[in-house]
Design an enzyme around this catalytic site. Structure first.
Site, PDB file in Angstrom:
ATOM      1  N   GLU A 182       0.822  -1.190   0.226  1.00 29.73           N
ATOM      2  CA  GLU A 182      -0.109  -0.237   0.089  1.00 29.73           C
ATOM      3  C   GLU A 182       0.753   1.277  -0.085  1.00 29.73           C
ATOM      4  OE1 GLU A 182      -3.078   1.039  -0.331  1.00 29.73           O
ATOM      5  OE2 GLU A 182      -4.070  -0.670  -0.445  1.00 29.73           O
ATOM      6  N   GLU A 242       1.422   6.288  -6.889  1.00 29.43           N
ATOM      7  CA  GLU A 242       0.222   7.375  -7.565  1.00 29.43           C
ATOM      8  C   GLU A 242       0.530   8.665  -7.020  1.00 29.43           C
ATOM      9  OE1 GLU A 242      -3.009   6.244  -4.919  1.00 29.43           O
ATOM     10  OE2 GLU A 242      -3.546   4.622  -6.143  1.00 29.43           O
TER      11      GLU A 242
END
Length: 129
Positions: free
Chosen positions: A73, A80
């Site tokens: 994550e 991102e």
């Protein structure tokens, strides 16, 4: 390649690397809903492990899975952020692919983790009935 400040001692650089790492984790906790969901799931799994008194090997497996999903994550969030920084709100199919692939990696690991969790905990549920 790391940017090295010649005026900082090795000890200071080492200490600062931990500070920066924690800042990244805290930033992700604050900004990423999925990371918070994985943290909550991790706490619930740990509570279940305590309740069912799982074996040492099962604990090792669970902590590897928990660490893996949280690390993925964090990596996905970094991908991102970099894509968003470079693209500056513009669309490009490769940028979308990069973000989708990162999310896909997290999804694959999460699915495998759930399957392994089921394999660990289902036998415990049948014994406790």
């Amino acid at each position: 390649m790391a940017c090295i400040d010649p005026f900082k001692s090795n000890g200071k650089r080492f200490f600062h690397s931990f500070v920066f790492a924690w800042q990244g984790i805290i930033s992700t906790v604050k900004s990423e809903r999925n990371f918070r969901i994985h943290l909550l799931a991790s706490v619930l799994v740990i509570i279940a492990g305590i309740y069912f008194r799982i074996s040492l090997l099962e604990w090792i497996i669970l902590f590897l899975l928990i660490g893996g999903i949280l690390a993925l994550e964090l990596i996905n969030t970094a991908i991102e952020c970099v894509v968003d920084l470079v693209m500056q709100k513009k669309y490009h199919p490769l940028a979308k692919t990069a973000k989708d692939v990162g999310a896909g990696a997290v999804l694959v690991y999460a699915i495998i983790s759930v399957i392994i969790g089921i394999l660990i905990f289902i036998p415990k549920l049948t014994i406790h009935q």
